[in-house]
Write an enzyme that holds these catalytic residues in place. Structure first.
Site, short mmCIF file in Angstrom:
data_model
loop_
_atom_site.label_atom_id
_atom_site.label_comp_id
_atom_site.label_asym_id
_atom_site.label_seq_id
_atom_site.Cartn_x
_atom_site.Cartn_y
_atom_site.Cartn_z
N GLU A 116 8.61 22.85 -61.67
CA GLU A 116 7.78 24.17 -61.44
C GLU A 116 6.92 23.73 -60.07
OE1 GLU A 116 7.68 26.70 -65.45
OE2 GLU A 116 5.98 25.25 -65.28
N CYS A 129 1.10 23.86 -54.98
CA CYS A 129 0.82 22.61 -55.83
C CYS A 129 2.48 22.40 -55.97
CB CYS A 129 0.24 23.36 -57.17
SG CYS A 129 0.17 22.06 -58.41
N CYS A 136 7.43 14.11 -66.83
CA CYS A 136 6.33 12.99 -66.41
C CYS A 136 6.21 11.84 -67.37
CB CYS A 136 4.67 13.77 -66.83
SG CYS A 136 3.46 12.79 -66.02
N CYS A 140 -0.38 12.19 -71.14
CA CYS A 140 -1.83 12.60 -71.31
C CYS A 140 -1.85 13.63 -72.33
CB CYS A 140 -2.41 13.04 -69.79
SG CYS A 140 -2.04 11.70 -68.70
N CYS A 143 -2.40 17.37 -71.64
CA CYS A 143 -1.76 17.98 -70.61
C CYS A 143 0.11 18.41 -71.07
CB CYS A 143 -1.35 17.03 -69.55
SG CYS A 143 -0.28 17.73 -68.13
N GLY A 195 4.42 15.75 -62.97
CA GLY A 195 4.75 13.93 -62.55
C GLY A 195 3.70 13.47 -61.98
N GLU A 196 3.64 12.11 -62.00
CA GLU A 196 2.84 11.04 -61.31
C GLU A 196 3.30 10.77 -60.03
OE1 GLU A 196 0.55 8.91 -59.76
OE2 GLU A 196 -0.47 9.32 -61.63
N SER A 227 -2.76 13.83 -56.30
CA SER A 227 -3.51 13.44 -57.32
C SER A 227 -2.73 12.44 -58.27
CB SER A 227 -3.75 14.48 -58.30
OG SER A 227 -4.13 14.48 -59.58
N SER A 249 -7.24 11.79 -61.56
CA SER A 249 -7.29 12.37 -62.97
C SER A 249 -8.25 11.50 -63.87
CB SER A 249 -6.14 12.71 -63.71
OG SER A 249 -5.49 13.66 -62.89
N PHE A 250 -9.41 11.94 -63.79
CA PHE A 250 -10.52 10.73 -64.49
C PHE A 250 -10.85 11.07 -65.83
CE2 PHE A 250 -14.50 8.44 -64.53
CZ PHE A 250 -14.10 7.20 -64.05
N HIS A 251 -11.30 12.42 -66.36
CA HIS A 251 -11.42 12.93 -67.62
C HIS A 251 -12.17 12.48 -68.51
CE1 HIS A 251 -8.45 15.51 -65.56
NE2 HIS A 251 -7.55 14.80 -65.77
N ASN A 326 -7.22 24.24 -69.68
CA ASN A 326 -6.20 25.51 -69.88
C ASN A 326 -5.35 25.32 -71.30
OD1 ASN A 326 -7.05 26.43 -67.39
ND2 ASN A 326 -5.97 24.87 -66.36
N CYS A 369 -3.47 24.36 -64.09
CA CYS A 369 -3.43 23.02 -64.37
C CYS A 369 -3.19 22.49 -65.89
CB CYS A 369 -4.87 22.50 -64.03
SG CYS A 369 -4.99 22.31 -62.10
#
Length: 394
Positions: A116, A129, A136, A140, A143, A195-196, A227, A249-251, A326, A369
């Site tokens: 996507e 984006c 991925c 996480c 996500c 993906g990373e 990112s 991506s800290f979180h 989200n 996101c």
């Protein structure tokens, strides 16, 4: 999978094997690669530089996909190109447009896999984006994309192709001979889709070389943000070999919570990640690192978290992007209350950091996101299964 399970999924990273003996797709080749390919196909070496420049402009400035339309090339040379090369971008399977103008493309790549791509129009810019992997590696727990197992890395052509198909859809290619229109509908690119990116480093790097080239798509490195969840060994390479802006991506503000939210933290913990970011060669106030922080109710949104966050990033020119969670079907978390998010933002702001709260975009079409997920993997896990994987079940 328990909360403390080792991360093994990245061993599934599969490179894309191109069919033997087929025509070479020009899209995604770097200048050097395209020059070599032109010579191998019979272009005289002394002409290769000029031919490269001409073809590059047709493909990336004008968006031309047919060699016959390249009118400044001799007919026999156009025939030679058509014999050896194609100019192909991934196929758009479906396009959804949100009430807020966000566009989400379901894109089919070679092998029938789907990813996507999301276009977000704003008042003074348009952000695209793009995805770098099918699925991925990272799992996480907050996500939706991470609930889809990795199928394979995207090629450089499939990454560049996402920029090109968005420009197709937006009608953004200039017409040869017409006055140049300086407004850019796709003015910014963020590698924040599926993906990373740093687990697909070479393809992402080569794709960004094409996107940043000043004779084609011409996006400056400051308009590209990559990112990462914190793949420490590749962070310095990103600065040296790509040179774009970095988002992380800290979180979470403790290893205990980040291990659960972003399992790659078990390989490279918060201290290791922050050391790598302090060394980031381009560090300056004009090129701050963006820390992305998804706001999860009762998990990482306390005043104590906000104060810890400020202490952790001390000395790093940064801004903190606060992302209201989200939600998606079966998600094991809830979005923090608005008052809580604002109180958290206030602590960060008073410590001297920009702390914008990201307005959720495209939620009605699952384009926000953490919501991207390919239609090739429709199976929804139950809330109980996802909670168990996230280490949240009692």
């Amino acid at each position: 999978m328990t909360a403390n399970a080792p991360i093994t999924q990245d061993v599934l990273t599969i490179p894309r094997k191109l069919p033997e003996g087929g025509k070479t797709n020009i899209v995604g080749l770097t200048r050097d690669q395209l020059r070599d390919a032109l010579i191998a196909a019979g272009t005289p070496e002394r002409q290769a530089k000029m031919r490269l420049g001409q073809i590059w402009q047709w493909v990336y400035h004008f968006g031309i996909r047919d060699f016959a339309a390249m009118t400044n090339l001799a007919k026999d040379y156009r025939a030679l190109l058509a014999e050896h090369f194609v100019i192909e971008v991934p196929e758009v399977v479906s396009r959804q447009i949100s009430a807020d103008g966000t566009r989400k493309y379901l894109v089919r790549i070679a092998g029938g896999h789907e990813v996507e791509t999301v276009y977000i129009p704003e008042e003074n810019r348009g952000t695209l984006c793009i995805s770098s992997q099918v699925g991925c590696t990272l799992t996480c727990s907050f996500c939706h994309t991470g609930t889809q197992k990795l199928v394979r890395n995207l090629t450089a052509g499939e990454i560049v192709g996402q920029v090109m198909l968005a420009r197709d859809d937006l009608g953004e290619w200039p017409k040869p001979g017409e006055p140049k229109d300086e407004t850019r509908l796709v003015s910014n690119v963020v590698l924040m889709g599926m993906g990373e990116p740093l687990y697909n480093f070479e393809n992402v790097r080569d794709a960004m070389k094409v996107v940043m080239d000043n004779e084609g798509l011409t996006l400056s490195r400051r308009r590209i943000t990559l990112s990462t969840s914190g793949i420490v060994p590749e962070i310095a390479r990103t600065a040296e070999e790509i040179g774009c802006l970095l988002a992380v991506s800290f979180h979470a503000t403790t290893d205990e919570v980040r291990d659960r939210l972003v399992p790659v933290n078990k390989k490279w913990n918060i201290a290791t990640l922050l050391d790598a970011l302090r060394e980031y060669p381009r560090l300056s106030n004009s090129e701050r690192i963006t820390f992305e922080y998804v706001m999860l109710k009762g998990v990482n949104d306390s005043d104590a978290d906000a104060r810890r966050l400020v202490k952790l990033i001390a000395g790093i020119p940064a801004k903190i992007n606060l992302i209201p969670f989200n939600e998606w079907p079966g998600a094991p978390y809830e979005r923090s209350d608005w008052e809580r998010i604002e109180a958290f933002a206030d602590i960060i702001y008073k410590a001297g950091y920009a702390s914008p709260i990201r307005t959720p975009r495209g939620e009605d079409i699952m384009a926000a996101c953490g919501q991207l997920k390919s239609a090739t993997e429709r199976a929804r896990k139950s809330a109980r299964e996802i909670a168990a994987e996230a280490g949240l079940s009692g």
